[in-house]
Write a protein that holds these residues in place. Sequence first.
Motif, PDB file in Angstrom:
ATOM      1  N   VAL A  59       5.217  16.016  11.423  1.00 44.84           N
ATOM      2  CA  VAL A  59       5.778  15.343  10.246  1.00 44.84           C
ATOM      3  C   VAL A  59       5.556  16.170   8.987  1.00 44.84           C
ATOM      4  N   CYS A  60       4.362  16.750   8.843  1.00 46.49           N
ATOM      5  CA  CYS A  60       4.025  17.479   7.627  1.00 46.49           C
ATOM      6  C   CYS A  60       4.709  18.838   7.537  1.00 46.49           C
ATOM      7  N   GLN A  61       5.456  19.221   8.553  1.00 49.47           N
ATOM      8  CA  GLN A  61       6.294  20.414   8.444  1.00 49.47           C
ATOM      9  C   GLN A  61       7.520  20.149   7.578  1.00 49.47           C
ATOM     10  N   TYR A  62       7.854  18.877   7.408  1.00 49.07           N
ATOM     11  CA  TYR A  62       9.079  18.514   6.698  1.00 49.07           C
ATOM     12  C   TYR A  62       8.833  17.783   5.389  1.00 49.07           C
ATOM     13  N   SER A  63       7.602  17.298   5.167  1.00 48.86           N
ATOM     14  CA  SER A  63       7.364  16.474   3.985  1.00 48.86           C
ATOM     15  C   SER A  63       5.944  16.633   3.485  1.00 48.86           C
ATOM     16  N   ASP A  64       5.760  16.375   2.199  1.00 49.46           N
ATOM     17  CA  ASP A  64       4.429  16.335   1.610  1.00 49.46           C
ATOM     18  C   ASP A  64       3.608  15.250   2.309  1.00 49.46           C
ATOM     19  N   PRO A  65       2.358  15.523   2.712  1.00 45.83           N
ATOM     20  CA  PRO A  65       1.569  14.552   3.480  1.00 45.83           C
ATOM     21  C   PRO A  65       1.367  13.216   2.779  1.00 45.83           C
ATOM     22  N   ILE A  66       1.135  13.233   1.469  1.00 41.81           N
ATOM     23  CA  ILE A  66       0.915  11.966   0.762  1.00 41.81           C
ATOM     24  C   ILE A  66       2.197  11.153   0.721  1.00 41.81           C
ATOM     25  N   MET A  67       3.313  11.820   0.425  1.00 39.82           N
ATOM     26  CA  MET A  67       4.606  11.143   0.431  1.00 39.82           C
ATOM     27  C   MET A  67       4.928  10.600   1.825  1.00 39.82           C
ATOM     28  N   ALA A  68       4.675  11.410   2.850  1.00 37.35           N
ATOM     29  CA  ALA A  68       4.950  10.973   4.217  1.00 37.35           C
ATOM     30  C   ALA A  68       4.111   9.750   4.572  1.00 37.35           C
ATOM     31  N   THR A  69       2.861   9.740   4.136  1.00 38.72           N
ATOM     32  CA  THR A  69       1.995   8.603   4.416  1.00 38.72           C
ATOM     33  C   THR A  69       2.520   7.340   3.752  1.00 38.72           C
ATOM     34  N   GLY A  70       2.876   7.445   2.469  1.00 37.42           N
ATOM     35  CA  GLY A  70       3.392   6.287   1.747  1.00 37.42           C
ATOM     36  C   GLY A  70       4.687   5.762   2.350  1.00 37.42           C
ATOM     37  N   TRP A  71       5.631   6.670   2.613  1.00 41.52           N
ATOM     38  CA  TRP A  71       6.928   6.248   3.139  1.00 41.52           C
ATOM     39  C   TRP A  71       6.815   5.718   4.563  1.00 41.52           C
ATOM     40  N   HIS A  72       5.907   6.271   5.361  1.00 39.00           N
ATOM     41  CA  HIS A  72       5.787   5.757   6.736  1.00 39.00           C
ATOM     42  C   HIS A  72       5.220   4.346   6.734  1.00 39.00           C
ATOM     43  N   MET A  73       4.391   4.014   5.730  1.00 34.75           N
ATOM     44  CA  MET A  73       3.911   2.645   5.601  1.00 34.75           C
ATOM     45  C   MET A  73       5.053   1.695   5.239  1.00 34.75           C
ATOM     46  N   VAL A  74       5.860   2.102   4.257  1.00 34.35           N
ATOM     47  CA  VAL A  74       6.960   1.242   3.813  1.00 34.35           C
ATOM     48  C   VAL A  74       7.992   1.069   4.926  1.00 34.35           C
ATOM     49  N   ALA A  83       0.832  -1.209   0.000  1.00 27.29           N
ATOM     50  CA  ALA A  83       0.000   0.000   0.000  1.00 27.29           C
ATOM     51  C   ALA A  83       0.862   1.253   0.000  1.00 27.29           C
ATOM     52  N   GLY A  84       1.914   1.250   0.814  1.00 25.23           N
ATOM     53  CA  GLY A  84       2.811   2.402   0.852  1.00 25.23           C
ATOM     54  C   GLY A  84       3.516   2.624  -0.464  1.00 25.23           C
ATOM     55  N   THR A  85       3.954   1.534  -1.079  1.00 22.92           N
ATOM     56  CA  THR A  85       4.618   1.639  -2.383  1.00 22.92           C
ATOM     57  C   THR A  85       3.682   2.230  -3.431  1.00 22.92           C
ATOM     58  N   LEU A  86       2.429   1.811  -3.390  1.00 22.46           N
ATOM     59  CA  LEU A  86       1.444   2.330  -4.342  1.00 22.46           C
ATOM     60  C   LEU A  86       1.210   3.820  -4.130  1.00 22.46           C
ATOM     61  N   LEU A  87       1.128   4.257  -2.869  1.00 26.44           N
ATOM     62  CA  LEU A  87       0.919   5.672  -2.588  1.00 26.44           C
ATOM     63  C   LEU A  87       2.123   6.510  -3.027  1.00 26.44           C
ATOM     64  N   ILE A  88       3.323   6.001  -2.807  1.00 31.54           N
ATOM     65  CA  ILE A  88       4.532   6.719  -3.236  1.00 31.54           C
ATOM     66  C   ILE A  88       4.549   6.860  -4.751  1.00 31.54           C
TER      67      ILE A  88
END
Length: 376
Positions: free
Chosen positions: A247-262, A110-115
Amino acid sequence: MECIGTGSDVECVVPLTDRESKVVGKFAGRAMKTSGWSGDMASSSDRGQTILDNKNNPEGVVQVSVIDMVLETLLLISPFFFWGTAMVAMKGVLPKAGPLFVASFRLIPAGTLLIAFASSRGRKMPVGTSAWLAIALFGLIDASCFQGFLTEGLRKTSAGLGSVIIDSQPLTVAVLAALLFGETLGPIAISGLGLGIVGLILLEVHSVIVLGKSAEVGQWTLWDSGEWWMLLAAQSMAVGTVMVRWVCQYSDPIMATGWHMVLGGVPLLALSVWQQDPALSGHIQDLNINDWGALFYSSLFGSAISYGVFFYNATRGSLTKLSSLTFLTPMFATLFGYLVLDEMLSGVQLAGAVVTLVGIYMVNLKVGSETQDKVD
Protein backbone atom coordinates in the motif's frame (compact mmCIF):
# COMPACT_ATOMS: atom_id res chain seq x y z
CA MET A 1 9.81 1.82 6.96
CA GLU A 2 8.90 -0.78 9.60
CA CYS A 3 5.34 -1.86 10.43
CA ILE A 4 3.93 -3.98 13.24
CA GLY A 5 0.46 -4.99 14.34
CA THR A 6 -0.42 -3.56 17.72
CA GLY A 7 -3.65 -5.25 18.60
CA SER A 8 -5.86 -2.49 17.32
CA ASP A 9 -4.27 -1.39 14.08
CA VAL A 10 -1.22 -1.70 11.88
CA GLU A 11 1.34 0.90 12.88
CA CYS A 12 4.14 2.01 10.58
CA VAL A 13 7.19 4.16 11.21
CA VAL A 14 7.77 6.93 8.69
CA PRO A 15 9.82 10.10 9.10
CA LEU A 16 8.05 12.99 10.80
CA THR A 17 8.78 16.57 9.90
CA ASP A 18 9.91 18.88 12.69
CA ARG A 19 6.54 20.57 12.66
CA GLU A 20 4.67 17.26 12.91
CA SER A 21 6.88 16.12 15.76
CA LYS A 22 6.03 19.27 17.70
CA VAL A 23 2.30 18.81 17.18
CA VAL A 24 2.08 15.07 17.91
CA GLY A 25 4.62 15.18 20.69
CA LYS A 26 3.48 18.37 22.39
CA PHE A 27 2.67 16.42 25.54
CA ALA A 28 6.28 15.27 25.85
CA GLY A 29 8.07 18.26 24.37
CA ARG A 30 9.30 19.61 27.69
CA ALA A 31 10.50 16.18 28.78
CA MET A 32 12.48 15.71 25.58
CA LYS A 33 14.20 19.08 25.77
CA THR A 34 15.19 18.64 29.40
CA SER A 35 16.34 15.04 29.39
CA GLY A 36 17.49 14.49 25.81
CA TRP A 37 15.81 11.07 25.66
CA SER A 38 16.86 9.01 22.65
CA GLY A 39 14.19 6.35 23.01
CA ASP A 40 16.43 3.91 24.86
CA MET A 41 15.34 3.67 28.48
CA ALA A 42 18.57 1.83 29.24
CA SER A 43 20.33 5.20 29.07
CA SER A 44 18.27 6.55 31.95
CA SER A 45 20.73 5.36 34.58
CA ASP A 46 23.63 7.03 32.78
CA ARG A 47 21.69 10.25 32.51
CA GLY A 48 20.73 10.01 36.18
CA GLN A 49 24.37 9.62 37.15
CA THR A 50 25.30 12.69 35.08
CA ILE A 51 22.62 14.70 36.82
CA LEU A 52 23.80 13.61 40.22
CA ASP A 53 27.27 14.75 39.29
CA ASN A 54 25.97 18.21 38.47
CA LYS A 55 26.88 20.36 41.48
CA ASN A 56 25.14 23.58 40.46
CA ASN A 57 21.65 22.68 41.62
CA PRO A 58 21.51 18.94 42.09
CA GLU A 59 18.26 18.70 44.04
CA GLY A 60 16.23 20.78 41.59
CA VAL A 61 17.66 18.97 38.56
CA VAL A 62 17.05 15.54 40.06
CA GLN A 63 13.41 16.44 40.73
CA VAL A 64 12.91 17.57 37.13
CA SER A 65 14.64 14.46 35.81
CA VAL A 66 12.35 12.15 37.78
CA ILE A 67 9.29 13.96 36.48
CA ASP A 68 10.60 13.82 32.94
CA MET A 69 11.32 10.11 33.19
CA VAL A 70 7.80 9.47 34.48
CA LEU A 71 6.33 11.49 31.62
CA GLU A 72 8.47 9.61 29.11
CA THR A 73 7.34 6.26 30.49
CA LEU A 74 3.68 7.30 30.45
CA LEU A 75 4.04 8.49 26.87
CA LEU A 76 5.68 5.21 25.89
CA ILE A 77 2.95 2.97 27.31
CA SER A 78 -0.04 5.25 26.63
CA PRO A 79 -0.95 3.77 23.20
CA PHE A 80 -1.17 0.28 24.71
CA PHE A 81 -3.29 1.66 27.56
CA PHE A 82 -5.65 3.32 25.07
CA TRP A 83 -5.94 0.18 22.93
CA GLY A 84 -6.62 -2.08 25.91
CA THR A 85 -9.15 0.20 27.57
CA ALA A 86 -10.85 0.89 24.22
CA MET A 87 -11.74 -2.82 24.09
CA VAL A 88 -13.46 -2.45 27.46
CA ALA A 89 -15.26 0.73 26.37
CA MET A 90 -16.50 -0.94 23.18
CA LYS A 91 -17.78 -4.03 24.98
CA GLY A 92 -19.71 -1.92 27.48
CA VAL A 93 -21.68 -0.08 24.77
CA LEU A 94 -22.22 -3.02 22.38
CA PRO A 95 -25.64 -4.12 23.74
CA LYS A 96 -27.15 -0.67 23.27
CA ALA A 97 -25.48 0.35 20.00
CA GLY A 98 -24.88 -2.90 18.12
CA PRO A 99 -21.55 -4.39 17.02
CA LEU A 100 -21.34 -3.05 13.46
CA PHE A 101 -22.35 0.46 14.51
CA VAL A 102 -19.60 0.44 17.17
CA ALA A 103 -17.08 -0.83 14.59
CA SER A 104 -17.97 1.89 12.07
CA PHE A 105 -17.97 4.60 14.74
CA ARG A 106 -14.50 3.58 15.83
CA LEU A 107 -13.15 3.88 12.29
CA ILE A 108 -14.80 6.81 10.50
CA PRO A 109 -14.23 9.68 13.00
CA ALA A 110 -10.66 8.51 13.70
CA GLY A 111 -9.86 8.20 10.01
CA THR A 112 -11.31 11.61 9.27
CA LEU A 113 -9.17 13.13 12.01
CA LEU A 114 -6.01 11.49 10.66
CA ILE A 115 -6.76 12.70 7.12
CA ALA A 116 -7.30 16.24 8.40
CA PHE A 117 -4.06 16.11 10.37
CA ALA A 118 -2.08 14.78 7.42
CA SER A 119 -3.56 17.40 5.10
CA SER A 120 -2.71 20.20 7.50
CA ARG A 121 0.92 18.98 7.51
CA GLY A 122 1.20 18.94 3.75
CA ARG A 123 0.96 15.19 3.27
CA LYS A 124 -0.11 14.30 -0.27
CA MET A 125 -3.53 12.83 -0.98
CA PRO A 126 -3.58 9.45 -2.76
CA VAL A 127 -3.48 9.86 -6.53
CA GLY A 128 -4.34 7.38 -9.25
CA THR A 129 -6.33 4.18 -9.59
CA SER A 130 -3.56 1.98 -8.16
CA ALA A 131 -3.32 4.04 -4.98
CA TRP A 132 -7.06 4.08 -4.30
CA LEU A 133 -7.42 0.38 -5.16
CA ALA A 134 -4.61 -0.51 -2.75
CA ILE A 135 -6.14 1.60 0.03
CA ALA A 136 -9.62 0.19 -0.63
CA LEU A 137 -8.39 -3.41 -0.39
CA PHE A 138 -6.36 -2.53 2.69
CA GLY A 139 -9.46 -0.94 4.22
CA LEU A 140 -11.62 -3.97 3.42
CA ILE A 141 -9.26 -6.40 5.16
CA ASP A 142 -7.59 -4.39 7.91
CA ALA A 143 -10.56 -2.15 8.77
CA SER A 144 -13.87 -3.71 7.69
CA CYS A 145 -13.02 -7.35 8.40
CA PHE A 146 -10.82 -6.68 11.40
CA GLN A 147 -13.19 -4.33 13.26
CA GLY A 148 -16.28 -6.26 12.19
CA PHE A 149 -14.90 -9.56 13.46
CA LEU A 150 -13.57 -7.85 16.60
CA THR A 151 -16.89 -6.32 17.65
CA GLU A 152 -18.79 -9.51 16.88
CA GLY A 153 -16.30 -11.43 19.01
CA LEU A 154 -16.61 -8.92 21.85
CA ARG A 155 -20.29 -9.81 22.13
CA LYS A 156 -19.36 -13.36 23.10
CA THR A 157 -16.07 -13.15 24.97
CA SER A 158 -14.30 -10.91 27.47
CA ALA A 159 -12.33 -7.82 26.48
CA GLY A 160 -9.13 -9.18 28.04
CA LEU A 161 -9.33 -12.60 26.42
CA GLY A 162 -10.27 -11.07 23.07
CA SER A 163 -7.30 -8.72 23.27
CA VAL A 164 -4.91 -11.61 23.89
CA ILE A 165 -6.18 -13.46 20.83
CA ILE A 166 -6.00 -10.38 18.61
CA ASP A 167 -2.48 -9.69 19.79
CA SER A 168 -1.52 -13.16 18.55
CA GLN A 169 -1.42 -11.80 14.99
CA PRO A 170 2.42 -11.46 14.99
CA LEU A 171 2.47 -15.28 14.88
CA THR A 172 0.64 -15.22 11.54
CA VAL A 173 2.67 -12.27 10.30
CA ALA A 174 5.90 -14.17 10.95
CA VAL A 175 4.67 -17.11 8.85
CA LEU A 176 3.36 -14.90 6.03
CA ALA A 177 6.59 -12.89 5.96
CA ALA A 178 8.59 -16.10 5.67
CA LEU A 179 6.40 -17.39 2.85
CA LEU A 180 5.97 -14.16 0.89
CA PHE A 181 9.19 -12.25 1.56
CA GLY A 182 11.64 -15.02 2.38
CA GLU A 183 12.25 -13.78 5.92
CA THR A 184 14.04 -16.36 8.04
CA LEU A 185 12.44 -17.90 11.10
CA GLY A 186 15.16 -18.77 13.60
CA PRO A 187 14.88 -21.21 16.52
CA ILE A 188 13.53 -18.54 18.90
CA ALA A 189 10.81 -17.45 16.48
CA ILE A 190 9.83 -21.05 15.70
CA SER A 191 9.63 -21.83 19.42
CA GLY A 192 7.53 -18.72 19.92
CA LEU A 193 5.16 -19.81 17.14
CA GLY A 194 4.77 -23.20 18.77
CA LEU A 195 4.02 -21.69 22.17
CA GLY A 196 1.58 -19.26 20.61
CA ILE A 197 -0.37 -22.05 18.93
CA VAL A 198 -0.53 -24.05 22.16
CA GLY A 199 -1.74 -20.95 24.01
CA LEU A 200 -4.47 -20.25 21.45
CA ILE A 201 -5.66 -23.86 21.70
CA LEU A 202 -5.93 -23.48 25.48
CA LEU A 203 -7.88 -20.25 25.03
CA GLU A 204 -10.37 -21.99 22.75
CA VAL A 205 -10.78 -25.03 25.02
CA HIS A 206 -12.98 -23.13 27.50
CA SER A 207 -15.33 -21.98 24.75
CA VAL A 208 -15.61 -25.46 23.27
CA ILE A 209 -16.30 -27.05 26.68
CA VAL A 210 -18.85 -24.49 27.86
CA LEU A 211 -20.68 -23.78 24.62
CA GLY A 212 -20.23 -27.27 23.25
CA LYS A 213 -22.61 -28.67 25.88
CA SER A 214 -25.48 -27.37 23.78
CA ALA A 215 -24.14 -29.32 20.79
CA GLU A 216 -25.98 -32.35 22.13
CA VAL A 217 -29.19 -30.78 20.87
CA GLY A 218 -27.54 -29.39 17.77
CA GLN A 219 -27.56 -25.74 18.85
CA TRP A 220 -23.85 -24.90 19.00
CA THR A 221 -21.62 -24.03 16.06
CA LEU A 222 -18.14 -22.57 15.81
CA TRP A 223 -19.68 -19.18 15.01
CA ASP A 224 -21.11 -19.06 18.53
CA SER A 225 -17.55 -18.80 19.87
CA GLY A 226 -16.34 -15.28 20.56
CA GLU A 227 -12.78 -16.58 20.58
CA TRP A 228 -13.24 -17.83 17.02
CA TRP A 229 -14.38 -14.38 15.85
CA MET A 230 -11.37 -12.83 17.59
CA LEU A 231 -9.07 -15.31 15.86
CA LEU A 232 -10.56 -14.23 12.51
CA ALA A 233 -9.94 -10.62 13.49
CA ALA A 234 -6.31 -11.45 14.28
CA GLN A 235 -5.84 -13.09 10.87
CA SER A 236 -7.38 -10.08 9.13
CA MET A 237 -4.98 -7.79 10.93
CA ALA A 238 -2.04 -10.04 10.11
CA VAL A 239 -2.86 -9.91 6.40
CA GLY A 240 -3.27 -6.14 6.71
CA THR A 241 0.17 -5.89 8.29
CA VAL A 242 1.72 -7.74 5.37
CA MET A 243 -0.21 -5.54 2.89
CA VAL A 244 1.26 -2.32 4.28
CA ARG A 245 4.48 -2.58 2.26
CA TRP A 246 2.43 -2.78 -0.94
CA VAL A 247 0.00 0.00 0.00
CA CYS A 248 2.76 2.45 0.93
CA GLN A 249 4.28 2.11 -2.53
CA TYR A 250 1.34 4.14 -3.82
CA SER A 251 0.40 6.47 -0.97
CA ASP A 252 1.69 8.39 2.02
CA PRO A 253 1.41 6.04 5.06
CA ILE A 254 -0.52 8.50 7.24
CA MET A 255 -2.96 9.32 4.45
CA ALA A 256 -3.35 5.62 3.66
CA THR A 257 -4.07 4.87 7.31
CA GLY A 258 -6.71 7.59 7.56
CA TRP A 259 -8.43 6.72 4.28
CA HIS A 260 -8.41 2.98 4.97
CA MET A 261 -10.26 3.67 8.22
CA VAL A 262 -12.88 5.80 6.48
CA LEU A 263 -13.33 3.50 3.49
CA GLY A 264 -13.36 0.44 5.74
CA GLY A 265 -15.93 2.03 8.05
CA VAL A 266 -18.47 2.80 5.31
CA PRO A 267 -19.47 -0.82 4.53
CA LEU A 268 -19.69 -1.52 8.26
CA LEU A 269 -22.06 1.41 8.64
CA ALA A 270 -24.13 0.15 5.70
CA LEU A 271 -24.28 -3.34 7.22
CA SER A 272 -25.24 -1.81 10.54
CA VAL A 273 -28.26 -0.17 8.88
CA TRP A 274 -29.15 -3.41 7.06
CA GLN A 275 -28.76 -5.47 10.23
CA GLN A 276 -30.81 -2.91 12.15
CA ASP A 277 -28.35 -2.35 14.95
CA PRO A 278 -30.14 -0.68 17.89
CA ALA A 279 -28.41 2.68 17.41
CA LEU A 280 -29.76 2.92 13.84
CA SER A 281 -33.18 1.37 14.31
CA GLY A 282 -34.92 3.90 16.51
CA HIS A 283 -33.02 3.38 19.75
CA ILE A 284 -30.19 5.88 19.45
CA GLN A 285 -31.91 7.93 22.15
CA ASP A 286 -31.22 5.07 24.55
CA LEU A 287 -27.52 5.91 24.46
CA ASN A 288 -26.66 8.01 27.49
CA ILE A 289 -23.68 10.33 27.96
CA ASN A 290 -21.53 7.46 29.23
CA ASP A 291 -22.31 5.42 26.12
CA TRP A 292 -21.39 8.28 23.81
CA GLY A 293 -18.27 8.86 25.86
CA ALA A 294 -17.28 5.22 25.36
CA LEU A 295 -17.87 5.49 21.60
CA PHE A 296 -15.79 8.65 21.23
CA TYR A 297 -13.09 7.26 23.51
CA SER A 298 -12.73 4.11 21.42
CA SER A 299 -12.54 6.17 18.22
CA LEU A 300 -10.42 9.16 19.24
CA PHE A 301 -8.20 7.69 21.94
CA GLY A 302 -8.43 4.04 20.88
CA SER A 303 -7.55 4.81 17.25
CA ALA A 304 -6.53 8.33 16.21
CA ILE A 305 -4.60 9.60 19.25
CA SER A 306 -3.07 6.23 20.12
CA TYR A 307 -1.88 5.88 16.53
CA GLY A 308 -0.34 9.38 16.63
CA VAL A 309 1.45 8.78 19.95
CA PHE A 310 2.73 5.37 18.86
CA PHE A 311 3.90 6.88 15.59
CA TYR A 312 5.69 9.65 17.48
CA ASN A 313 7.32 7.23 19.94
CA ALA A 314 8.57 5.02 17.13
CA THR A 315 10.27 7.90 15.34
CA ARG A 316 12.09 8.84 18.56
CA GLY A 317 13.26 5.45 19.69
CA SER A 318 13.31 1.72 19.09
CA LEU A 319 10.60 -0.12 17.17
CA THR A 320 11.86 -3.28 18.85
CA LYS A 321 11.05 -1.83 22.25
CA LEU A 322 7.54 -0.90 21.13
CA SER A 323 6.99 -4.33 19.57
CA SER A 324 7.96 -6.01 22.82
CA LEU A 325 5.45 -3.85 24.72
CA THR A 326 2.41 -5.07 22.77
CA PHE A 327 1.71 -7.51 25.62
CA LEU A 328 0.58 -4.48 27.67
CA THR A 329 -2.58 -4.13 25.57
CA PRO A 330 -4.24 -7.38 26.76
CA MET A 331 -2.97 -6.72 30.28
CA PHE A 332 -4.76 -3.36 30.38
CA ALA A 333 -7.84 -4.90 28.73
CA THR A 334 -7.95 -7.71 31.29
CA LEU A 335 -7.40 -5.38 34.26
CA PHE A 336 -10.04 -2.84 33.28
CA GLY A 337 -12.39 -5.58 32.10
CA TYR A 338 -12.26 -6.91 35.64
CA LEU A 339 -12.59 -3.48 37.28
CA VAL A 340 -15.33 -2.11 35.02
CA LEU A 341 -17.17 -5.15 33.66
CA ASP A 342 -16.46 -7.76 36.37
CA GLU A 343 -14.85 -10.05 33.79
CA MET A 344 -12.70 -12.93 34.97
CA LEU A 345 -10.59 -15.55 33.19
CA SER A 346 -10.82 -19.25 34.05
CA GLY A 347 -7.68 -21.12 35.04
CA VAL A 348 -7.34 -22.65 31.57
CA GLN A 349 -7.87 -19.28 29.88
CA LEU A 350 -5.32 -17.60 32.13
CA ALA A 351 -2.76 -20.30 31.34
CA GLY A 352 -3.50 -19.97 27.63
CA ALA A 353 -3.14 -16.19 27.81
CA VAL A 354 0.25 -16.42 29.53
CA VAL A 355 1.57 -19.03 27.08
CA THR A 356 0.30 -17.02 24.09
CA LEU A 357 1.87 -13.77 25.30
CA VAL A 358 5.22 -15.50 25.91
CA GLY A 359 5.11 -16.87 22.37
CA ILE A 360 4.27 -13.42 20.95
CA TYR A 361 7.12 -11.87 22.91
CA MET A 362 9.58 -14.45 21.58
CA VAL A 363 8.52 -13.83 17.98
CA ASN A 364 8.68 -10.04 18.39
CA LEU A 365 12.02 -10.26 20.19
CA LYS A 366 13.59 -12.34 17.44
CA VAL A 367 12.19 -10.20 14.63
CA GLY A 368 13.32 -7.07 16.43
CA SER A 369 16.87 -8.35 16.99
CA GLU A 370 17.18 -9.35 13.34
CA THR A 371 16.00 -5.92 12.25
CA GLN A 372 18.54 -4.25 14.55
CA ASP A 373 21.33 -6.46 13.18
CA LYS A 374 20.47 -5.28 9.67
CA VAL A 375 20.57 -1.66 10.78
CA ASP A 376 23.94 -2.12 12.48
